[in-house]
Design a protein around this motif. Sequence first.
Motif, PDB file in Angstrom:
ATOM      1  N   LYS A  38       0.828  -1.208   0.000  1.00 55.80           N
ATOM      2  CA  LYS A  38       0.000   0.000   0.000  1.00 55.80           C
ATOM      3  C   LYS A  38       0.861   1.255   0.000  1.00 55.80           C
ATOM      4  CE  LYS A  38      -4.107  -1.944   2.275  1.00 55.80           C
ATOM      5  NZ  LYS A  38      -4.979  -1.871   3.482  1.00 55.80           N
ATOM      6  N   SER A  39       1.956   1.217   0.763  1.00 52.13           N
ATOM      7  CA  SER A  39       2.835   2.390   0.824  1.00 52.13           C
ATOM      8  C   SER A  39       3.500   2.647  -0.518  1.00 52.13           C
ATOM      9  CB  SER A  39       3.893   2.201   1.913  1.00 52.13           C
ATOM     10  OG  SER A  39       4.694   1.055   1.648  1.00 52.13           O
ATOM     11  N   MET A  40       3.869   1.578  -1.234  1.00 49.73           N
ATOM     12  CA  MET A  40       4.480   1.750  -2.555  1.00 49.73           C
ATOM     13  C   MET A  40       3.454   2.271  -3.553  1.00 49.73           C
ATOM     14  SD  MET A  40       7.686   1.322  -2.580  1.00 49.73           S
ATOM     15  CE  MET A  40       7.821   1.442  -4.356  1.00 49.73           C
ATOM     16  N   LYS A  41       2.228   1.808  -3.453  1.00 50.51           N
ATOM     17  CA  LYS A  41       1.175   2.302  -4.345  1.00 50.51           C
ATOM     18  C   LYS A  41       0.969   3.807  -4.148  1.00 50.51           C
ATOM     19  CE  LYS A  41      -1.394  -2.030  -4.830  1.00 50.51           C
ATOM     20  NZ  LYS A  41      -2.627  -2.781  -4.479  1.00 50.51           N
ATOM     21  N   GLN A  42       1.066   4.252  -2.897  1.00 47.61           N
ATOM     22  CA  GLN A  42       0.916   5.674  -2.606  1.00 47.61           C
ATOM     23  C   GLN A  42       2.081   6.476  -3.184  1.00 47.61           C
ATOM     24  OE1 GLN A  42       0.559   5.663   1.660  1.00 47.61           O
ATOM     25  NE2 GLN A  42      -1.641   5.268   1.637  1.00 47.61           N
ATOM     26  N   ILE A  43       3.298   5.914  -3.078  1.00 46.29           N
ATOM     27  CA  ILE A  43       4.480   6.582  -3.635  1.00 46.29           C
ATOM     28  C   ILE A  43       4.354   6.710  -5.152  1.00 46.29           C
ATOM     29  CG2 ILE A  43       6.958   6.292  -4.071  1.00 46.29           C
ATOM     30  CD1 ILE A  43       7.111   5.040  -1.229  1.00 46.29           C
ATOM     31  N   ILE A  44       3.898   5.640  -5.792  1.00 45.81           N
ATOM     32  CA  ILE A  44       3.713   5.663  -7.248  1.00 45.81           C
ATOM     33  C   ILE A  44       2.665   6.706  -7.634  1.00 45.81           C
ATOM     34  CG2 ILE A  44       2.903   4.312  -9.229  1.00 45.81           C
ATOM     35  CD1 ILE A  44       4.104   1.818  -7.774  1.00 45.81           C
ATOM     36  N   LYS A  45       1.586   6.753  -6.862  1.00 44.78           N
ATOM     37  CA  LYS A  45       0.482   7.678  -7.149  1.00 44.78           C
ATOM     38  C   LYS A  45       0.922   9.134  -7.035  1.00 44.78           C
ATOM     39  CE  LYS A  45      -4.401   8.383  -6.033  1.00 44.78           C
ATOM     40  NZ  LYS A  45      -5.538   7.951  -5.154  1.00 44.78           N
ATOM     41  N   LYS A  46       1.827   9.430  -6.107  1.00 40.25           N
ATOM     42  CA  LYS A  46       2.295  10.810  -5.909  1.00 40.25           C
ATOM     43  C   LYS A  46       3.036  11.339  -7.130  1.00 40.25           C
ATOM     44  CE  LYS A  46       2.727  10.861  -0.855  1.00 40.25           C
ATOM     45  NZ  LYS A  46       3.687  10.930   0.277  1.00 40.25           N
ATOM     46  N   GLY A  47       3.669  10.444  -7.871  1.00 42.25           N
ATOM     47  CA  GLY A  47       4.350  10.850  -9.100  1.00 42.25           C
ATOM     48  C   GLY A  47       5.588  11.709  -8.890  1.00 42.25           C
TER      49      GLY A  47
END
Length: 212
Positions: free
Chosen positions: A71-80
């Motif tokens: 989940k934390s990596m998905k958030q990092i990816i989403k931040k761009g």
Amino acid sequence: MYILSKELYFPPVSYANEDGLLAVGGDLSVERLQLAYESGIFPWFNQGEPVIWYSPNPRMVLFPKDLKISKSMKQIIKKGEFEITYNQNFDAVISNCKNVFRPDQGGTWITNEMEQAYIALHTKGIAKSVEVWKNKELVGGLYGIDLGTIFCGESMFSTVSNASKLAFIYLVQKLEKENYPLIDCQVYNNHLASLGANEIPREEFLKYLKNK
């Protein structure tokens, strides 16, 4: 343990010992390295040592469908906040893999000779890289050998948290779209296991190689 001569040859991987050690000697020519990877063999040695060749059993691999993104990596990816490129700065990636400080290791296994050998493979279109940028600065990446339908990962680096994970996730998703059946991760480590990699028998791995 088999002693290699100048002849372009490797013994059957079944000759490897329980640690995966197969042979010693030979060289790091483009032709020998390509033959090695196509045979399920890779070099791994330290500066000042002869070239040592391995074919471990079991083999650590990742099937793209098994990729785990936290989940934390998905958030990092989403931040761009990061930009990711493919095969745009191979020399810088391998240099960073060679020189970045690794607190859990005594030194690097990427010798000067090995660095030049993989740069030669890159010029032949065989070795490729993933680059991760933040504020136009290279902060992570990985490189490996592209056999056409199998990608053999070699090393990754990160100078900021999660950059190497981003590179790996990008690579896996890219190769899944191109129908690569697996990514070769060579030997077990916790970092890759957390991303979904697991061990399979060497014979199973070799079947994928033969079908590439």
